[in-house]
Design a protein around this motif. Structure first.
Motif, PDB file in Angstrom:
ATOM      1  N   TYR A 226      82.665  40.047  75.978  1.00 41.37           N
ATOM      2  CA  TYR A 226      82.328  40.887  76.884  1.00 41.37           C
ATOM      3  C   TYR A 226      81.693  42.429  75.918  1.00 41.37           C
ATOM      4  O   TYR A 226      81.076  43.372  76.526  1.00 41.37           O
ATOM      5  N   ASN A 227      82.001  42.190  74.858  1.00 43.51           N
ATOM      6  CA  ASN A 227      81.591  43.326  73.782  1.00 43.51           C
ATOM      7  C   ASN A 227      79.816  43.113  73.806  1.00 43.51           C
ATOM      8  O   ASN A 227      79.313  44.081  73.435  1.00 43.51           O
ATOM      9  N   SER A 228      79.492  41.701  74.156  1.00 40.52           N
ATOM     10  CA  SER A 228      77.867  41.746  74.172  1.00 40.52           C
ATOM     11  C   SER A 228      77.427  41.689  75.399  1.00 40.52           C
ATOM     12  O   SER A 228      76.349  42.008  75.890  1.00 40.52           O
ATOM     13  N   PHE A 229      78.258  41.023  76.559  1.00 39.48           N
ATOM     14  CA  PHE A 229      77.748  41.015  77.995  1.00 39.48           C
ATOM     15  C   PHE A 229      77.748  42.454  78.398  1.00 39.48           C
ATOM     16  O   PHE A 229      76.669  42.763  79.272  1.00 39.48           O
ATOM     17  N   VAL A 230      78.300  43.184  77.990  1.00 42.02           N
ATOM     18  CA  VAL A 230      78.669  44.491  78.820  1.00 42.02           C
ATOM     19  C   VAL A 230      78.907  45.714  77.865  1.00 42.02           C
ATOM     20  O   VAL A 230      78.000  46.808  77.919  1.00 42.02           O
ATOM     21  N   GLU A 274      73.560  24.388  63.570  1.00 43.59           N
ATOM     22  CA  GLU A 274      72.898  23.544  64.558  1.00 43.59           C
ATOM     23  C   GLU A 274      72.502  24.280  65.976  1.00 43.59           C
ATOM     24  O   GLU A 274      72.358  23.784  67.040  1.00 43.59           O
ATOM     25  N   GLY A 275      72.909  25.825  65.773  1.00 45.54           N
ATOM     26  CA  GLY A 275      72.816  26.554  66.889  1.00 45.54           C
ATOM     27  C   GLY A 275      73.638  26.579  68.040  1.00 45.54           C
ATOM     28  O   GLY A 275      73.644  27.070  69.186  1.00 45.54           O
ATOM     29  N   THR A 276      74.860  25.998  67.722  1.00 46.93           N
ATOM     30  CA  THR A 276      76.180  26.282  68.625  1.00 46.93           C
ATOM     31  C   THR A 276      76.989  27.474  67.997  1.00 46.93           C
ATOM     32  O   THR A 276      76.443  27.997  67.059  1.00 46.93           O
ATOM     33  N   TYR A 277      77.921  27.764  68.819  1.00 42.58           N
ATOM     34  CA  TYR A 277      78.471  28.997  68.578  1.00 42.58           C
ATOM     35  C   TYR A 277      80.002  28.828  69.122  1.00 42.58           C
ATOM     36  O   TYR A 277      80.263  27.950  70.249  1.00 42.58           O
ATOM     37  N   PRO A 278      80.947  29.699  68.903  1.00 37.50           N
ATOM     38  CA  PRO A 278      82.387  29.430  69.321  1.00 37.50           C
ATOM     39  C   PRO A 278      82.452  29.737  70.927  1.00 37.50           C
ATOM     40  O   PRO A 278      81.751  30.808  71.442  1.00 37.50           O
ATOM     41  N   VAL A 279      82.650  28.837  71.726  1.00 31.61           N
ATOM     42  CA  VAL A 279      82.904  29.219  73.073  1.00 31.61           C
ATOM     43  C   VAL A 279      84.420  29.548  73.332  1.00 31.61           C
ATOM     44  O   VAL A 279      85.173  28.598  73.572  1.00 31.61           O
ATOM     45  N   SER A 290      75.393  35.594  75.923  1.00 30.49           N
ATOM     46  CA  SER A 290      76.406  35.827  75.102  1.00 30.49           C
ATOM     47  C   SER A 290      76.058  36.661  73.704  1.00 30.49           C
ATOM     48  O   SER A 290      76.770  37.423  72.966  1.00 30.49           O
ATOM     49  N   PHE A 291      74.502  36.614  73.320  1.00 29.13           N
ATOM     50  CA  PHE A 291      73.973  37.366  72.435  1.00 29.13           C
ATOM     51  C   PHE A 291      73.124  38.358  72.827  1.00 29.13           C
ATOM     52  O   PHE A 291      72.238  38.740  71.993  1.00 29.13           O
ATOM     53  N   GLN A 292      73.449  39.252  73.894  1.00 27.04           N
ATOM     54  CA  GLN A 292      72.642  40.044  74.210  1.00 27.04           C
ATOM     55  C   GLN A 292      72.437  41.242  73.182  1.00 27.04           C
ATOM     56  O   GLN A 292      71.472  41.960  72.960  1.00 27.04           O
ATOM     57  N   LEU A 293      73.643  41.561  72.640  1.00 29.66           N
ATOM     58  CA  LEU A 293      73.680  42.959  71.805  1.00 29.66           C
ATOM     59  C   LEU A 293      72.917  42.413  70.544  1.00 29.66           C
ATOM     60  O   LEU A 293      72.089  43.482  69.879  1.00 29.66           O
ATOM     61  N   LEU A 294      72.967  41.339  70.095  1.00 27.35           N
ATOM     62  CA  LEU A 294      72.155  41.017  68.754  1.00 27.35           C
ATOM     63  C   LEU A 294      70.855  41.011  69.495  1.00 27.35           C
ATOM     64  O   LEU A 294      69.823  41.603  68.391  1.00 27.35           O
ATOM     65  N   TYR A 358      72.619  34.419  85.940  1.00 25.87           N
ATOM     66  CA  TYR A 358      71.417  34.844  85.491  1.00 25.87           C
ATOM     67  C   TYR A 358      71.711  35.953  84.628  1.00 25.87           C
ATOM     68  O   TYR A 358      70.701  36.512  84.068  1.00 25.87           O
ATOM     69  N   LEU A 359      72.988  36.277  84.034  1.00 16.74           N
ATOM     70  CA  LEU A 359      73.043  36.888  83.073  1.00 16.74           C
ATOM     71  C   LEU A 359      72.729  36.474  81.802  1.00 16.74           C
ATOM     72  O   LEU A 359      72.547  37.076  80.805  1.00 16.74           O
ATOM     73  N   THR A 360      72.400  35.140  81.754  1.00 23.58           N
ATOM     74  CA  THR A 360      71.884  34.407  80.626  1.00 23.58           C
ATOM     75  C   THR A 360      70.642  35.040  80.289  1.00 23.58           C
ATOM     76  O   THR A 360      70.195  35.060  79.052  1.00 23.58           O
ATOM     77  N   SER A 361      69.846  35.629  81.021  1.00 20.76           N
ATOM     78  CA  SER A 361      68.437  36.306  80.866  1.00 20.76           C
ATOM     79  C   SER A 361      68.728  37.366  79.875  1.00 20.76           C
ATOM     80  O   SER A 361      67.612  37.602  79.203  1.00 20.76           O
ATOM     81  N   LEU A 362      69.926  37.748  79.920  1.00 20.94           N
ATOM     82  CA  LEU A 362      69.954  39.132  78.644  1.00 20.94           C
ATOM     83  C   LEU A 362      69.854  38.809  77.434  1.00 20.94           C
ATOM     84  O   LEU A 362      69.837  39.601  76.326  1.00 20.94           O
ATOM     85  N   GLY A 363      69.820  37.576  76.901  1.00 22.52           N
ATOM     86  CA  GLY A 363      69.322  37.333  75.687  1.00 22.52           C
ATOM     87  C   GLY A 363      67.861  37.195  75.089  1.00 22.52           C
ATOM     88  O   GLY A 363      67.727  37.344  74.105  1.00 22.52           O
ATOM     89  N   PHE A 364      67.144  37.340  76.317  1.00 15.66           N
ATOM     90  CA  PHE A 364      65.652  37.544  76.132  1.00 15.66           C
ATOM     91  C   PHE A 364      65.102  38.779  75.752  1.00 15.66           C
ATOM     92  O   PHE A 364      64.046  39.006  75.519  1.00 15.66           O
TER      93      PHE A 364
END
Length: 402
Positions: A226-230, A274-279, A290-294, A358-364
């Motif tokens: 949530y530090n990245s989502f919001v 491998e492009g994975t991350y902690p879930v 999950s990577f919106q902030l980056l 559709y929050l997944t779009s925030l990585g783009f």
């Protein structure tokens, strides 16, 4: 000999550019694949009639009444920077022209009380969340998504956002930023902002900072994204916008950016070779979001000095491929399905439905940087975990930052 060397250098540079540009082509392709069903349906006033609203459980009741605004608001926040580049005579520019026009039509249907797809801005608490994401969309693309709208449509948007003000008894946590972000829309585009909502949210989040780039979510820290989502993204959008109106809280910008840079470092370090991350924690089915902030720090050209643009692009592209290319990410009609890697419905919380995904779009967000920007043209580089697990002798140790 010199001519041969020069030729080889030119060839090498050309190959590097082609390779780097293919990352952008992949990103655009995936964003369009995700966006098209939502924007096409809403532009035709058929979103409610065509979008599925799957839930993993009904512990929080039927969430279908929220699904439309969730899908559209969240998608707007993610696609807006790309659309803000505007149309041009390139293949990608023509695509943007198409989706700018679709989005403008979709906006009108979403806020027009006479349309079949008039979305829910005030029934229940959830609409406050997605009004805020929709507001982010306008903040991130004022030239393409706000300014061209007719005066009538603009007023309907304003009226819709005002409806969200009637939502009371919201959680005492990151939800304060949803109200603040809606008010920030009013700061940017009208003279009707309620600054108390903005100031309260900022004051509390300054209190909730726990150090090393992380905010607690209310009284307690939650180990999730949530530090990245919001939290970081909305703090940035709120503070940088009110700075333009010379609000006294513009003084917070330096700390907000510095803390965001540290969390961006942490996010990058969580991406495996491998492009994975902690879930971990809530809302893992938001996938790339999950990577919106980056992504946002890349868009704003505010990456920490420890991270190059090339390694961030390379890391994010690896994540994109892992989570969005998996079988089952979409149903047969192109709508996102519940899951992190493919279809995994049991991973979704009771508050999540198809629209939520559709929050997944925030990585783009980095697609808001033009094609010739160094983020896209630089040669691929290994990211931190690739260096660590590849025994790279030059990889630097991590450092705490207050």
């Amino acid at each position: 000999m010199k001519k041969n060397i020069l030729f080889l250098l030119i060839l090498l540079i050309s190959v590097q550019l082609i390779t780097a540009q293919s990352d952008r082509e992949l990103w655009v392709e995936e964003l369009i694949k995700m966006s098209d069903p939502v924007l096409t349906a809403l532009a035709k006033d058929k979103l409610k009639a065509t979008m599925p609203t799957e839930q993993s459980s009904f512990d929080y009741g039927d969430r279908s009444n929220f699904a439309g605004l969730e899908a559209f608001g969240r998608l707007m926040a993610g696609i807006a920077p790309w659309l803000e580049l505007g149309p041009d005579n390139t293949k990608e520019g023509e695509l943007r022209k198409k989706y700018i026009e679709l989005t403008q039509k979709a906006i009108r249907n979403a806020v027009n009380p006479k349309s079949k797809d008039y979305l829910n801005f005030d029934k229940g608490s959830q609409p406050l969340v997605d009004a805020a994401f929709l507001a982010q969309g306008f903040l991130r693309a004022p030239k393409q998504l706000w300014e061209p709208l007719s005066a009538e449509t603009k007023q309907m948007v304003i009226d819709a956002f005002k409806k969200s003000r009637t939502i009371k008894n919201v959680p005492y946590n990151n939800w304060l930023l949803f109200a603040a972000t809606v008010e920030t829309f009013f700061v940017k585009f009208t003279d009707e902002a309620d600054y108390l909502r903005i100031e309260y949210a900022l004051n509390k989040h300054m209190e909730w900072y726990v150090g090393d780039g992380l905010y607690s979510d209310g009284k307690y820290y939650h180990w999730d994204y949530y530090n990245s989502f919001v939290i970081h993204p909305m703090l940035i959008d709120v503070v940088t916008t009110i700075k333009q109106s010379n609000h006294p809280y513009k003084r917070l910008e330096e700390d907000v950016i510095k803390r965001a840079q540290r969390y961006a470092e942490i996010l990058e370090r969580q991406i495996s070779p491998e492009g994975t991350y902690p879930v971990i924690g809530r809302s893992s089915v938001y996938r790339f979001g999950s990577f919106q902030l980056l992504s946002q720090m890349a868009l704003l050209e505010q990456l920490p000095v420890e991270l190059s643009e090339a390694q961030v692009r390379s890391a994010l592209t690896a994540v994109l491929k892992r989570v969005l290319k998996a079988d089952g990410t979409y149903d047969k009609k192109g709508w996102l399905q519940l899951g992190v890697v493919g279809y995994q419905p049991k991973m979704a919380e009771p508050y999540i439905n198809t629209g939520s995904l559709y929050l997944t779009s925030l990585g783009f967000l980095p697609l808001g940087l033009p094609e010739n920007h160094s983020f896209w043209t630089s040669k691929r580089e290994p990211w931190t975990s690739v260096k660590v697990w590849g025994s790279n002798p030059d990889v630097a140790r991590d450092k705490y930052k207050n």
